[in-house]
Structures are given as C-alpha cells and as structure tokens.
Design a protein around this motif. Structure first.
Motif, PDB file in Angstrom:
ATOM      1  N   LEU A 150       0.847  -1.191   0.000  1.00 26.65           N
ATOM      2  CA  LEU A 150       0.000   0.000   0.000  1.00 26.65           C
ATOM      3  C   LEU A 150       0.886   1.246   0.000  1.00 26.65           C
ATOM      4  O   LEU A 150       1.997   1.237   0.529  1.00 26.65           O
ATOM      5  CB  LEU A 150      -0.904   0.007   1.229  1.00 26.65           C
ATOM      6  N   VAL A 151       0.362   2.314  -0.585  1.00 25.35           N
ATOM      7  CA  VAL A 151       1.101   3.574  -0.654  1.00 25.35           C
ATOM      8  C   VAL A 151       0.819   4.393   0.598  1.00 25.35           C
ATOM      9  O   VAL A 151      -0.343   4.702   0.912  1.00 25.35           O
ATOM     10  CB  VAL A 151       0.702   4.377  -1.912  1.00 25.35           C
ATOM     11  N   GLN A 152       1.877   4.735   1.312  1.00 23.37           N
ATOM     12  CA  GLN A 152       1.711   5.525   2.535  1.00 23.37           C
ATOM     13  C   GLN A 152       1.551   7.004   2.201  1.00 23.37           C
ATOM     14  O   GLN A 152       2.250   7.542   1.343  1.00 23.37           O
ATOM     15  CB  GLN A 152       2.917   5.324   3.463  1.00 23.37           C
ATOM     16  N   VAL A 153       0.618   7.639   2.903  1.00 22.38           N
ATOM     17  CA  VAL A 153       0.392   9.073   2.740  1.00 22.38           C
ATOM     18  C   VAL A 153       1.480   9.826   3.501  1.00 22.38           C
ATOM     19  O   VAL A 153       1.902   9.410   4.580  1.00 22.38           O
ATOM     20  CB  VAL A 153      -1.003   9.460   3.280  1.00 22.38           C
ATOM     21  N   ASN A 154       1.939  10.915   2.936  1.00 22.69           N
ATOM     22  CA  ASN A 154       3.018  11.696   3.543  1.00 22.69           C
ATOM     23  C   ASN A 154       2.490  12.548   4.700  1.00 22.69           C
ATOM     24  O   ASN A 154       2.505  13.777   4.662  1.00 22.69           O
ATOM     25  CB  ASN A 154       3.684  12.575   2.484  1.00 22.69           C
ATOM     26  N   GLN A 155       1.978  11.858   5.710  1.00 20.79           N
ATOM     27  CA  GLN A 155       1.456  12.516   6.907  1.00 20.79           C
ATOM     28  C   GLN A 155       1.764  11.635   8.108  1.00 20.79           C
ATOM     29  O   GLN A 155       1.610  10.412   8.048  1.00 20.79           O
ATOM     30  CB  GLN A 155      -0.066  12.702   6.814  1.00 20.79           C
ATOM     31  N   GLN A 156       2.216  12.243   9.195  1.00 18.48           N
ATOM     32  CA  GLN A 156       2.372  11.532  10.458  1.00 18.48           C
ATOM     33  C   GLN A 156       1.792  12.420  11.547  1.00 18.48           C
ATOM     34  O   GLN A 156       2.360  13.450  11.900  1.00 18.48           O
ATOM     35  CB  GLN A 156       3.832  11.174  10.751  1.00 18.48           C
ATOM     36  N   ASN A 157       0.663  12.017  12.057  1.00 17.84           N
ATOM     37  CA  ASN A 157      -0.076  12.819  13.023  1.00 17.84           C
ATOM     38  C   ASN A 157       0.368  12.449  14.435  1.00 17.84           C
ATOM     39  O   ASN A 157      -0.019  11.419  14.981  1.00 17.84           O
ATOM     40  CB  ASN A 157      -1.583  12.570  12.853  1.00 17.84           C
ATOM     41  N   GLY A 158       1.230  13.297  15.034  1.00 16.92           N
ATOM     42  CA  GLY A 158       1.805  13.012  16.344  1.00 16.92           C
ATOM     43  C   GLY A 158       3.245  12.586  16.198  1.00 16.92           C
ATOM     44  O   GLY A 158       3.522  11.493  15.714  1.00 16.92           O
ATOM     45  N   GLN A 159       4.173  13.467  16.573  1.00 13.29           N
ATOM     46  CA  GLN A 159       5.596  13.187  16.389  1.00 13.29           C
ATOM     47  C   GLN A 159       6.387  13.542  17.654  1.00 13.29           C
ATOM     48  O   GLN A 159       7.426  14.174  17.599  1.00 13.29           O
ATOM     49  CB  GLN A 159       6.141  13.951  15.184  1.00 13.29           C
ATOM     50  N   GLU A 160       5.892  13.070  18.784  1.00 18.36           N
ATOM     51  CA  GLU A 160       6.561  13.344  20.056  1.00 18.36           C
ATOM     52  C   GLU A 160       7.617  12.276  20.339  1.00 18.36           C
ATOM     53  O   GLU A 160       7.320  11.079  20.393  1.00 18.36           O
ATOM     54  CB  GLU A 160       5.546  13.365  21.200  1.00 18.36           C
ATOM     55  N   SER A 161       8.866  12.711  20.515  1.00 27.23           N
ATOM     56  CA  SER A 161       9.935  11.799  20.920  1.00 27.23           C
ATOM     57  C   SER A 161       9.905  11.677  22.439  1.00 27.23           C
ATOM     58  O   SER A 161       9.938  12.685  23.143  1.00 27.23           O
ATOM     59  CB  SER A 161      11.298  12.335  20.464  1.00 27.23           C
ATOM     60  N   VAL A 162       9.842  10.443  22.943  1.00 29.16           N
ATOM     61  CA  VAL A 162       9.639  10.249  24.379  1.00 29.16           C
ATOM     62  C   VAL A 162      10.902   9.738  25.072  1.00 29.16           C
ATOM     63  O   VAL A 162      11.672   8.963  24.515  1.00 29.16           O
ATOM     64  CB  VAL A 162       8.464   9.272  24.639  1.00 29.16           C
TER      65      VAL A 162
END
Length: 205
Positions: A150-162
């Motif tokens: 599947l083709v991934q959409v160029n979006q990542q909702n939530g990018q908190e490094s913990v």
C-alpha cells in the motif's frame, strides 16, 4: 576458485622453472616452494575465518529471520538489543477507515481522499533508550492480503519523541484501491533497518 587457480599456477611454475633452468634450479624451486606454502597458509586462514563469521548470528539476526513474530491489534511488540535487554515497544491500537479517525485538515483538503484510506494509530514506549524515541513513518510498510504494497500518505499525526519510561501515540495513513468500507484486513511490517515485527490487522469501519 581464484585462490585454487593461483596455487595451481605456482605449481606449474615450479615445473616450468625446473625444466628450463639448470644453474639456478635449486634456488628457484626453494623460493617458489616457500611462496606456495605461504599462500596455502593464507588461503586456509581466510577460509576458516569466512566459515566462522558466516555461522555467527546476533540476537537481532534471529529476530529478523523468516520467524519474525506476528502481532494482532493491541498486542505489544517489545524490541530488545543485542544483549536481549528490552529497549522499547510498539503496539498498534487502531486500524480504521472511519472518517472520524482522520484529522480535519486531511478531510478538508482536496488533494486527500480519506474515504479511500486506512488510518493506523500506534502506541510506543521508551523502555531503556538513552535518546528520546519516536518510530518514524518510514519504519512501517503496509500490505494488502493479496501481498500488494500500500502507498503511505506523507502525513504523520503526532511526532513526540519520548524519554525513558514515557509513552505516546502517532498516527499513519495508507491509500487504498477500494472504498474504505470494502477494506477489511491487511498487514504492517515494522522495519527500522530490518524487519523486526509484523502486525496482522483487522480493520474497523
């Protein structure tokens, strides 16, 4: 094969020099015999080390074999280091085509058709990494049950490094060839550098 040919060449050279030289015959043969012996020792050494290195496997090599573990929705994949110490974990807690799961900006933008997408929410925890941890979107590859990527959409909702002991979530999206309500099952491979886990998922609508 090249090493065997080289040794064969030296043996032929010994015969050649033995036939063509009378005065320096003994000295030449002794010299070539020494070189031949040295080369044989080197070949034996490299062959021995090559065999031992090919038989050595780290714990991660074992994890990344054909026996890569498979997880279902809400099952936690715990990743370990070369000493089998737990370092972080990931868990897929949602895989849905329900439009309420998509961010407003994606629904409202004309260049996204969220009705033909699946949204995946991932929970991740830093167990023992010194550096803050975030599983990036390019660590994940999704496949339909037919094996097609599947083709991934160029979006990542939530990018908190913990930091150590902290947990957070991030959301990824993949395009579909069918309407969302017709898409029921798929798999996601987790591949930060090599495949560490597969998630076998059932989709909600």
């Amino acid at each position: 094969m090249k090493k065997v040919s080289l040794l064969g060449f030296l043996s032929i050279s010994l015969l050649f020099f033995g036939a063509c030289s009378n005065s320096d015959n003994s000295e030449t043969i002794n010299s070539l015999e020494k070189e031949n012996k040295d080369l044989k020792e080197k070949v034996a050494y490299y062959e021995k080390n090559s065999e031992s290195s090919s038989e050595t496997k780290s714990p991660l090599d074992e994890t990344n074999s054909e026996d890569t573990p498979t997880f279902k929705l809400n099952e936690e994949a715990v990743i370990v280091d070369e000493n089998s110490q737990k370092i972080y974990s990931i868990k897929i807690i949602e895989a849905t085509t329900n439009q309420s799961a998509f961010p407003e900006h994606m629904i409202n933008l004309d260049n996204y058709n969220t009705e033909k997408m699946v949204a995946v929410k991932i929970e991740y925890k830093n167990i023992a990494l010194d550096e803050p941890f975030l599983p990036y979107s390019n660590y994940f590859q999704a496949y339909g049950k037919d094996g097609k990527a599947l083709v991934q959409v160029n979006q990542q909702n939530g990018q908190e490094s913990v930091a150590v002991g902290r947990t957070s979530t991030t959301q990824l999206f993949w395009e579909l060839d069918v309407n969302g309500n017709e898409f029921n099952e798929f798999e996601i491979d987790y591949i930060p550098s090599s495949k560490l886990a597969t998630f076998d998922l059932t989709v909600t609508h």
